[in-house]
Design a protein around this motif. Structure first.
Motif, PDB file in Angstrom:
ATOM      1  N   ASP A  24       0.865  -1.169   0.000  1.00 20.79           N
ATOM      2  CA  ASP A  24       0.000   0.000   0.000  1.00 20.79           C
ATOM      3  C   ASP A  24       0.906   1.224   0.000  1.00 20.79           C
ATOM      4  N   TYR A  25       0.986   1.907  -1.131  1.00 23.40           N
ATOM      5  CA  TYR A  25       1.920   3.025  -1.271  1.00 23.40           C
ATOM      6  C   TYR A  25       1.229   4.380  -1.312  1.00 23.40           C
ATOM      7  N   LYS A  26      -0.089   4.429  -1.209  1.00 21.63           N
ATOM      8  CA  LYS A  26      -0.762   5.731  -1.247  1.00 21.63           C
ATOM      9  C   LYS A  26      -0.377   6.529  -0.007  1.00 21.63           C
ATOM     10  N   ASP A  27       0.185   7.709  -0.233  1.00 18.10           N
ATOM     11  CA  ASP A  27       0.709   8.506   0.865  1.00 18.10           C
ATOM     12  C   ASP A  27       1.301   9.783   0.286  1.00 18.10           C
ATOM     13  N   ILE A  28       1.791  10.643   1.162  1.00 17.56           N
ATOM     14  CA  ILE A  28       2.637  11.762   0.774  1.00 17.56           C
ATOM     15  C   ILE A  28       4.081  11.315   0.953  1.00 17.56           C
ATOM     16  N   TRP A  29       4.913  11.510  -0.075  1.00 16.60           N
ATOM     17  CA  TRP A  29       6.319  11.110  -0.043  1.00 16.60           C
ATOM     18  C   TRP A  29       7.193  12.339  -0.234  1.00 16.60           C
ATOM     19  N   TRP A  30       8.378  12.320   0.384  1.00 11.58           N
ATOM     20  CA  TRP A  30       9.288  13.451   0.248  1.00 11.58           C
ATOM     21  C   TRP A  30      10.709  13.035   0.590  1.00 11.58           C
ATOM     22  N   ASN A  31      11.621  13.965   0.361  1.00  7.14           N
ATOM     23  CA  ASN A  31      12.997  13.846   0.824  1.00  7.14           C
ATOM     24  C   ASN A  31      13.197  14.958   1.837  1.00  7.14           C
ATOM     25  N   ALA A  32      13.486  14.600   3.079  1.00  5.37           N
ATOM     26  CA  ALA A  32      13.538  15.588   4.157  1.00  5.37           C
ATOM     27  C   ALA A  32      14.561  16.686   3.901  1.00  5.37           C
ATOM     28  N   SER A  33      15.593  16.393   3.099  1.00  2.00           N
ATOM     29  CA  SER A  33      16.610  17.408   2.805  1.00  2.00           C
ATOM     30  C   SER A  33      16.201  18.305   1.646  1.00  2.00           C
ATOM     31  N   SER A  67      12.972  19.943   1.354  1.00  4.95           N
ATOM     32  CA  SER A  67      11.668  20.456   1.748  1.00  4.95           C
ATOM     33  C   SER A  67      11.156  21.449   0.721  1.00  4.95           C
ATOM     34  N   GLY A  68       9.845  21.415   0.466  1.00  2.94           N
ATOM     35  CA  GLY A  68       9.238  22.270  -0.544  1.00  2.94           C
ATOM     36  C   GLY A  68       8.875  21.512  -1.807  1.00  2.94           C
ATOM     37  N   MET A  69       9.331  20.264  -1.881  1.00  2.00           N
ATOM     38  CA  MET A  69       9.018  19.414  -3.023  1.00  2.00           C
ATOM     39  C   MET A  69       8.528  18.068  -2.482  1.00  2.00           C
ATOM     40  N   GLY A  70       7.563  17.463  -3.168  1.00  2.00           N
ATOM     41  CA  GLY A  70       7.069  16.176  -2.699  1.00  2.00           C
ATOM     42  C   GLY A  70       6.160  15.514  -3.714  1.00  2.00           C
ATOM     43  N   PHE A  71       5.626  14.365  -3.302  1.00  2.00           N
ATOM     44  CA  PHE A  71       4.790  13.552  -4.178  1.00  2.00           C
ATOM     45  C   PHE A  71       3.542  13.129  -3.411  1.00  2.00           C
ATOM     46  N   ASN A  72       2.411  13.149  -4.093  1.00  2.00           N
ATOM     47  CA  ASN A  72       1.165  12.653  -3.520  1.00  2.00           C
ATOM     48  C   ASN A  72       0.712  11.481  -4.374  1.00  2.00           C
ATOM     49  N   LEU A  73       0.687  10.284  -3.786  1.00  2.00           N
ATOM     50  CA  LEU A  73       0.336   9.077  -4.528  1.00  2.00           C
ATOM     51  C   LEU A  73      -1.040   8.573  -4.105  1.00  2.00           C
ATOM     52  N   SER A  74      -1.868   8.233  -5.101  1.00  2.00           N
ATOM     53  CA  SER A  74      -3.142   7.562  -4.871  1.00  2.00           C
ATOM     54  C   SER A  74      -3.053   6.190  -5.532  1.00  2.00           C
ATOM     55  N   GLN A  75      -3.662   5.180  -4.913  1.00  2.00           N
ATOM     56  CA  GLN A  75      -3.490   3.809  -5.403  1.00  2.00           C
ATOM     57  C   GLN A  75      -4.799   3.050  -5.364  1.00  2.00           C
ATOM     58  N   VAL A  76      -5.089   2.326  -6.436  1.00  2.00           N
ATOM     59  CA  VAL A  76      -6.185   1.367  -6.491  1.00  2.00           C
ATOM     60  C   VAL A  76      -5.608   0.067  -7.019  1.00  2.00           C
ATOM     61  N   GLY A  77      -5.591  -0.964  -6.177  1.00  2.00           N
ATOM     62  CA  GLY A  77      -4.935  -2.205  -6.573  1.00  2.00           C
ATOM     63  C   GLY A  77      -3.464  -1.956  -6.786  1.00  2.00           C
ATOM     64  N   ASN A  78      -2.950  -2.331  -7.941  1.00  2.00           N
ATOM     65  CA  ASN A  78      -1.553  -2.085  -8.266  1.00  2.00           C
ATOM     66  C   ASN A  78      -1.366  -0.864  -9.162  1.00  2.00           C
ATOM     67  N   THR A  79      -2.431  -0.117  -9.421  1.00  2.00           N
ATOM     68  CA  THR A  79      -2.343   1.064 -10.268  1.00  2.00           C
ATOM     69  C   THR A  79      -2.201   2.313  -9.404  1.00  2.00           C
ATOM     70  N   VAL A  80      -1.216   3.143  -9.756  1.00  2.00           N
ATOM     71  CA  VAL A  80      -0.903   4.336  -8.967  1.00  2.00           C
ATOM     72  C   VAL A  80      -1.031   5.581  -9.843  1.00  2.00           C
ATOM     73  N   PHE A  81      -1.629   6.624  -9.289  1.00  2.00           N
ATOM     74  CA  PHE A  81      -1.624   7.949  -9.902  1.00  2.00           C
ATOM     75  C   PHE A  81      -0.848   8.863  -8.968  1.00  2.00           C
TER      76      PHE A  81
END
Length: 409
Positions: A33-42, A44-58
């Protein structure tokens, strides 16, 4: 633990595990389950928002352009072998307004991206990109803005998979987390294990590592990549153990907290009771009756007694006793059987009431041991009664009066 309750618990927990993609014999991150907010702490100001249904991710990648203006690119695709690849799209459109025109929204492919999720740690990923003359790679982790450890600081009743058997074993999980320190006691009928160490918040979950010791004298180190409580109040996670001899083993946990289910309110409810008698030779025998409960009263309709059928060849062949209708004050019933936890808690009972064993004396003067078992997520209560001493039968001790299934409507 009765067979009936074990089967219900297995069915419930099994459905939870299948929905979450957790199976005991596979690595933790399979079908993760990878739906989440992802980032690199070093960064800051940039990141990724992932939504997931099954194995398909947007995914949406938001960052600042060379001009300093905020912007974002989107991508989507199917995860295969922990790897997601797809085109990067730049999206343009009108500003929010009362006359918003969706036909002006445009998407144009501007490059490509690959996102690789760690097979060993579900909190770690790497994003590689190429668009508009820019290339690079970003190491990512889940973004944690609050320590969610308090959601685990409870007792959970459920199943553990992966302990010397392919099927699940009923288990209790007790957590103690705080200030970065981690402790989990996992109990099954044959003994217990204590896992102690440290934890770090990981979005809505925690990851932990440390050492463990068990009552069977096994010991070693452990890593728990992702322990969490779902929005339905279900604890799920896996613990990867390395024994002192270097052997690897994985436990899969799933359980529900009695505290999270709070109170069962029986006001205005009907309970249909089906009971079997251990003194009857006809195993399919069922004596049934109905309880109707209000704030201060309880009505009883049917029969909870058995009569030996004199017409049967078998002298222990039973039939129902006479059907009756009775109206009781709950307060009067409490006075008659002060040890019965169900009568004492009516009309609103904490769920923990239905997962205990007690000893009391019934109105017939018999000393007995009673049990209640309630399976979280169901309207089923299982009740047994065993007579320890009967003044009318001084030579007969410790005999069962059978069992009952209560269906709450």
């Amino acid at each position: 633990m009765t067979l009936f309750i074990t089967l219900l618990r297995k069915a419930f927990i099994g459905s939870v595990l299948s929905l979450l993609g957790l199976v005991a014999h596979l690595p933790f991150a399979v079908a993760g389950d990878y739906k989440d907010i992802w980032w690199n702490a070093s960064q800051s100001g940039m990141g990724f928002n992932l939504s997931q249904v099954g194995n398909t991710v947007f995914g949406a990648w938001y960052f600042y352009a060379d001009s300093g203006q905020p912007t974002f690119l989107t991508f989507s695709g199917e995860i295969q072998n922990n790897r997601l690849s797809g085109a990067l799209y730049r999206n343009t459109g009108p500003a929010p307004s009362a006359n918003y025109d969706a036909s002006r929204v445009q998407s144009a492919a501007v490059g490509n991206a690959v996102m690789v999720f760690s097979a060993n740690d579900p909190h770690v990923a790497r994003f590689e990109y190429a668009f508009e003359g820019k290339t690079g790679a970003i190491d990512l982790q889940r973004f944690s803005f609050v320590d969610n450890a308090p959601s685990l600081n409870k007792d959970f009743d459920g199943m553990v998979y992966g302990i010397n058997t392919s099927s699940g074993i009923p288990a209790n999980f007790n957590f103690s987390l705080g200030s970065g320190k981690f402790k989990l006691t996992r109990e099954i009928t044959t003994g217990s294990c204590v896992f102690e160490g440290t934890y770090v918040p990981q979005s809505e979950a925690v990851s932990a590592r440390g050492s463990y010791r068990c009552t069977d004298l096994s010991a070693g180190t452990f890593v728990a990549p992702r322990l969490r409580v779902t929005t339905e109040g279900v604890y799920v996670g896996q613990i990867i153990k390395t024994s002192s001899a270097g052997q690897l083993a994985t436990e899969t946990h799933a359980g529900m907290s009695l505290v999270s289910l709070a109170v069962l309110d029986f006001t205005g409810k009907t309970i249909r009771v089906s009971g079997s008698s251990s003194e009857c030779s006809n195993k399919e025998f069922r004596a049934s009756y109905v309880l109707q409960i209000n704030a201060t009263t309880l009505t009883f309709t049917g029969s909870d007694s058995t009569i030996t059928d004199s017409n049967a060849a078998d002298p222990n062949f039973c039939r129902n006793g006479p059907s009756v209708y009775e109206f009781h004050s709950i307060a009067a019933l409490r006075a008659e059987e002060p040890s019965d936890p169900f009568l004492q808690c009516l009309p609103k009972c904490n769920v923990a009431t239905f997962n205990q064993t007690w000893t009391g004396v019934d109105p017939d003067g018999r000393t007995y041991r009673g049990t209640f078992q309630h399976t979280p997520g169901t309207q089923v209560i299982y009740h047994t009664k065993q007579v320890l001493q009967d003044p009318r039968q001084p030579g007969k001790t410790s005999f069962s009066l059978g069992s009952q299934i209560w269906m709450v409507e």
